[in-house]
Design a protein around this motif. Structure first.
Motif, PDB file in Angstrom:
ATOM      1  N   VAL A 307       0.838  -1.197   0.000  1.00 17.80           N
ATOM      2  CA  VAL A 307       0.000   0.000   0.000  1.00 17.80           C
ATOM      3  C   VAL A 307       0.875   1.250   0.000  1.00 17.80           C
ATOM      4  CG1 VAL A 307      -1.626   1.353   1.401  1.00 17.80           C
ATOM      5  CG2 VAL A 307      -2.002  -1.086   1.052  1.00 17.80           C
ATOM      6  N   THR A 308       1.896   1.220   0.841  1.00 15.97           N
ATOM      7  CA  THR A 308       2.822   2.354   0.912  1.00 15.97           C
ATOM      8  C   THR A 308       3.437   2.615  -0.452  1.00 15.97           C
ATOM      9  OG1 THR A 308       3.328   1.711   3.165  1.00 15.97           O
ATOM     10  CG2 THR A 308       4.855   3.239   2.117  1.00 15.97           C
ATOM     11  N   LYS A 309       3.893   1.522  -1.088  1.00 14.89           N
ATOM     12  CA  LYS A 309       4.550   1.667  -2.397  1.00 14.89           C
ATOM     13  C   LYS A 309       3.594   2.276  -3.418  1.00 14.89           C
ATOM     14  CE  LYS A 309       8.310  -1.626  -2.461  1.00 14.89           C
ATOM     15  NZ  LYS A 309       8.797  -2.899  -2.991  1.00 14.89           N
ATOM     16  N   SER A 311       0.996   4.065  -2.841  1.00 17.71           N
ATOM     17  CA  SER A 311       0.718   5.444  -2.468  1.00 17.71           C
ATOM     18  C   SER A 311       1.832   6.360  -2.964  1.00 17.71           C
ATOM     19  CB  SER A 311       0.572   5.514  -0.949  1.00 17.71           C
ATOM     20  OG  SER A 311       0.768   6.815  -0.509  1.00 17.71           O
ATOM     21  N   ARG A 312       3.079   5.902  -2.742  1.00 18.60           N
ATOM     22  CA  ARG A 312       4.204   6.727  -3.171  1.00 18.60           C
ATOM     23  C   ARG A 312       4.240   6.859  -4.705  1.00 18.60           C
ATOM     24  NH1 ARG A 312       8.896   4.221   0.243  1.00 18.60           N
ATOM     25  NH2 ARG A 312       8.266   4.922   2.327  1.00 18.60           N
ATOM     26  N   ALA A 313       3.971   5.724  -5.380  1.00 16.85           N
ATOM     27  CA  ALA A 313       4.004   5.748  -6.845  1.00 16.85           C
ATOM     28  C   ALA A 313       2.982   6.750  -7.391  1.00 16.85           C
ATOM     29  CB  ALA A 313       3.723   4.343  -7.377  1.00 16.85           C
TER      30      ALA A 313
ATOM     31  N   GLU B  11       9.065   6.370  -8.982  1.00 17.10           N
ATOM     32  CA  GLU B  11       9.396   6.428  -7.566  1.00 17.10           C
ATOM     33  C   GLU B  11      10.874   6.710  -7.357  1.00 17.10           C
ATOM     34  OE1 GLU B  11       7.447   4.308  -9.204  1.00 17.10           O
ATOM     35  OE2 GLU B  11       6.688   2.772  -7.843  1.00 17.10           O
ATOM     36  N   TRP B 136       5.569   9.563   1.679  1.00 20.33           N
ATOM     37  CA  TRP B 136       6.792  10.288   1.304  1.00 20.33           C
ATOM     38  C   TRP B 136       7.348  11.056   2.490  1.00 20.33           C
ATOM     39  CZ3 TRP B 136       9.844   9.079  -2.343  1.00 20.33           C
ATOM     40  CH2 TRP B 136       9.363   8.476  -3.501  1.00 20.33           C
TER      41      TRP B 136
END
Lengths: 626, 177
Positions: A307-309, A311-313, B11, B136
């Motif tokens: 989920v974090t990944k 979200s960051r993407a 990313e 982030w």
């Protein structure tokens, strides 16, 4: 067997005497050392160095050149009897060092104290004579043993001055006489090394039997005083006690079982068993729930990372996606904005792959993951509830289990206190029985030992009988010996006939007594012969006859004879030059007939014997000069 | 060599921007000094567990700063790096930094043989937009901890990593760390 003194040298003096084969005569007046010379010759052949006459004190050692059989050797023997002094023998190129065989012979001590061979034992082996021990009392086969030494054989080679008229080879000395008879039996085949071994075995057997008998008597003495019967009865008692003990054991087990039933112990135990089973089920369920919870938590963490990944993407795409190239990464100059449309790369102008997921698709994926997180968390909560309930169940079960255990303990303690008296009774009865059992077993062992001792005695008696029978059989089976003794009688009779003593009747009147092995003339024993001259003649004839018969039969008797003063022995009244001459004639005839050395010392000799003189001593020319 | 698995991504570009932003200021004398340092600080941001143990052993102040880290991410590795001759390495950064330069988010200068990076005003704006996102925000937080407590040369950072990470083995060049 050929035996010679070839030369004898007396250390400490300048004296050296050389002997030849055959007849050797040393002549001289009294007290000039003739007898001492004979003594030194005996010492060369292993005689004791004890009690030497004072006139030879100046001699420190003798050095003799001897011959035994075909072997010639040198002997250096000190005239002291300390163990530090050794007899040195030089044989061929070898030199042997042997102990000075002076003290009385004690086999067990000598073997332990000295590893070296004794000179006298070495001589026995040189003559090929057996090393044996014989009973001290000849009529008792099992009496204390005494060894037959080389000196005992040399008794047959010696007619000393003090005995030539009165004794036949020292027969009046009981100890020596015993040995003399054994030597006779050994020489004539009436006795043997095998028989000596059997006698030794008989002695051992009788000693062991005596010990066993003492043991049996001791046991009997104890048993007589006690009420105990014989082994079989005791064994029966032991069995009875054992049976009673077993019954006691069974009874105790039966009583315990029945009583426990009455106290409801069995019911309690069943309940506890059921509880334990339930406990196991609950515990297993809890273990599984905990494992599941761990797995779910790990899954949740993984989803969260994803989920974090995502979200960051999404954020990065939104922030960076709209940016346009303004500088060429190669040259750094500005890039024209209208170079290509959005579907082509501004740098390489190639078509852009638009297949990567759109922001909408990423958002859908994100919400799917969020849903999965919710679901997983819900399951986790549910598991937590289940776990809590299971742990409550477990706690309850554990508490019930403890309560039941306590109840059981209480019931059992009541049971034990109620039954304490009877348990104590049984235990005390058992202790008594066990003690009695132990006692009876010991008695049984004691009595059984007596039994085995008796068995041993019986076996030993049988062995004794066998040994005695063997010894008797050997004594009976001596036919050859009789022939030899008859030869001896004939030889002696022939010599005596030639000596022609007064009153001598005929050849058949000379006999050897089969018990004493002493010569008898005309039915009269040696001791009862009246005439002094006759005893000397009988002694000479007897000694010569022995050597002649031995030589003819190839026996092992040392073929040497020392004769001291045959003429002086006649005494003043009985002196007859013809009879003395006859004796010397017979001595010479003997050395001519067989391989024989005779050394005679005398104060005067017949004129015809002069050529045999090897040494002439006088008042001024003594053996050991002053 | 597993370098072919390291493809440029949005990313990656964003993280490179975050790092350069944290270590430089636009139109100033503050730069991120060289490629090597970029790789080493990126490693500490991507391996929060290693960063944590370095901070724990570094100083009392650093130890207290650990509280700013998100506990749930301590056991994870965001994206693995490769072991290069001198330390951790990610070849895709060459494309990322090139893109950041071409789009005007960063500028670069040379000092001797070293290339230095500096964020532009536009880059600061874009970075701030990223910071608004919570996830982030964690990356920013880690990068700032690194600048505050582990702002050493590339070689100095590599030595610290070596001291605090038992399985770090320089001889395994080309392998995932």
């Amino acid at each position: 067997m050929r035996t010679r003194v070839n030369r004898i040298e007396l250390f400490g003096t300048t004296r050296r005497v050389t002997f030849g084969p055959g007849l050797n005569i040393v002549v001289g007046p009294i007290s000039t050392g003739k007898t001492s010379l004979l003594e030194l010759c005996r010492i060369a052949f292993g005689a004791s160095v004890h009690d030497l006459p004072p006139e030879i004190a100046a001699i420190s050692a003798i050095h003799a050149d001897l011959t035994v059989g075909e072997i010639q050797f040198d002997v250096l023997r000190p005239l002291t009897d300390t163990r530090k002094e050794f007899v040195t023998v030089r044989l061929g190129g070898n030199t042997l060092s042997l102990t000075n065989d002076a003290s009385s012979f004690r086999p067990e001590i000598s073997r332990a104290s000295s590893r070296k061979e004794r000179y006298s034992e070495w001589l026995l082996s040189m003559f090929g004579l057996p090393k044996i021990s014989v009973p001290k009392a000849p009529t008792k086969d099992d009496s204390e043993p005494t060894p037959v030494s080389i000196r005992d054989y040399f008794m047959y080679c010696d007619l000393p001055k003090e005995e030539i008229r009165t004794q036949v080879f020292s027969h009046k000395d009981t100890y020596k006489n015993n040995k003399r008879k054994y030597v006779f039996e050994l020489l004539y085949g009436l006795y043997s090394a095998e028989m000596a071994n059997e006698q030794a075995r008989l002695r051992d057997v009788r000693a062991i039997r005596a010990q066993s008998e003492i043991h049996v008597r001791a046991v009997d003495a104890v048993l007589r005083e006690s009420p105990w019967g014989h082994a079989a009865a005791i064994a029966k008692e032991v069995a009875a006690i054992e049976r009673e003990l077993q019954l006691l054991d069974e009874a105790r087990a039966g009583v315990a079982e029945a009583s426990m039933r009455n106290y409801g112990v069995e019911g309690l135990r069943n309940e506890i068993r059921e509880l334990d089973e339930k406990l196991e089920v609950v515990e297993r369920a809890i273990r599984e729930l905990k494992a599941d919870r761990t797995r779910k938590k790990r899954l949740l963490a993984q989803i969260n990372v994803q989920v974090t990944k995502l979200s960051r993407a999404m954020t990065a795409r939104m922030a960076l996606g709209q940016l346009k190239f303004i500088l060429c990464p190669a040259c750094g100059k500005p890039v024209a904005e209208d170079r290509v449309d959005v579907k082509h790369c501004v740098l390489c102008t190639q078509a852009i792959d638009l297949s990567e997921p759109s922001l909408e698709e990423l958002a859908t994926e994100q919400s799917r993951l969020a849903h999965q997180i919710d679901e997983t968390e819900e399951i986790l909560e549910q598991r937590a509830v289940e776990l809590a309930s299971a742990e409550v169940d477990l706690a309850e079960l554990v508490a019930s289990r403890e309560a039941l255990g306590q109840r059981l303990d209480t019931v059992l303690s009541h049971y034990v206190s109620d039954r304490a008296q009877s348990i104590a009774d049984i235990a005390s009865r058992e202790a008594t029985l066990r003690e009695r059992l132990e006692q009876k077993r010991k008695i049984f062992e004691f009595v059984s030992n007596r039994q085995s001792a008796e068995d041993q005695i019986r076996a030993l008696l049988e062995e004794e009988d066998e040994l005695l029978a063997a010894i008797r059989a050997f004594r009976r089976n001596t036919g050859d010996a009789e022939i030899r003794i008859t030869m001896l009688e004939r030889e002696m009779s022939r010599i005596l006939l030639r000596l022609n003593p007064p009153g001598f009747i005929d050849a058949s009147s000379v006999t050897i007594n089969r018990k004493t092995y002493l010569p008898e003339v005309g039915g009269r024993t040696f001791a009862s012969l009246q005439s002094e001259g006759l005893t000397v003649e009988v002694n000479i004839a007897h000694a010569l006859a022995h050597h002649i018969v031995e030589s003819k039969l190839g026996g092992k008797l040392p073929s040497i004879l020392f004769v001291d003063s045959p003429s002086g022995a006649f005494g003043r009244d009985g002196y007859d030059p013809r009879r003395v001459e006859a004796i010397y004639r017979e001595l010479r005839a003997a050395v001519e007939a067989i391989d024989f050395q005779i050394i005679v010392v005398d104060t005067s000799i017949p004129r015809s014997m002069e050529e045999s003189v090897v040494l002439r001593l006088s008042e001024t020319e003594r053996l050991v000069p002053d | 060599m597993k370098a072919e698995f390291f493809e440029p991504s949005v990313e990656g570009k964003a993280r490179a921007l975050v790092l350069i932003r944290t270590f430089s200021e636009p139109a100033s004398d503050q730069f991120l000094d060289g490629w090597a340092k970029l790789f080493r600080i990126d490693f500490l941001v991507r391996y929060p567990g290693v960063l944590k143990s370095i901070l724990e052993n570094r100083s009392r102040v650093a130890m207290f700063a650990i509280r700013k880290l998100e506990e749930s991410q301590m056991d994870t590795i965001e994206e693995r790096m490769l072991m290069h001759k001198w330390g951790p390495w990610d070849p895709s950064h060459y494309a990322h930094v090139g893109w950041l330069y071409s789009t005007g988010l960063i500028t670069s200068a040379r000092k001797g043989n070293m290339t230095r990076f500096q964020v532009s005003e536009t880059g600061v704006d874009v970075a701030e937009r990223l910071r608004e996102n919570e996830d982030w925000g964690h990356v920013f937080a880690r990068a700032e901890l690194v600048r505050a407590h582990v702002n050493l040369s590339a070689r100095g950072i590599t030595e610290l990593i070596e001291e605090n990470m038992p399985r770090f083995d320089r001889s395994r060049v080309g392998e995932y760390i």
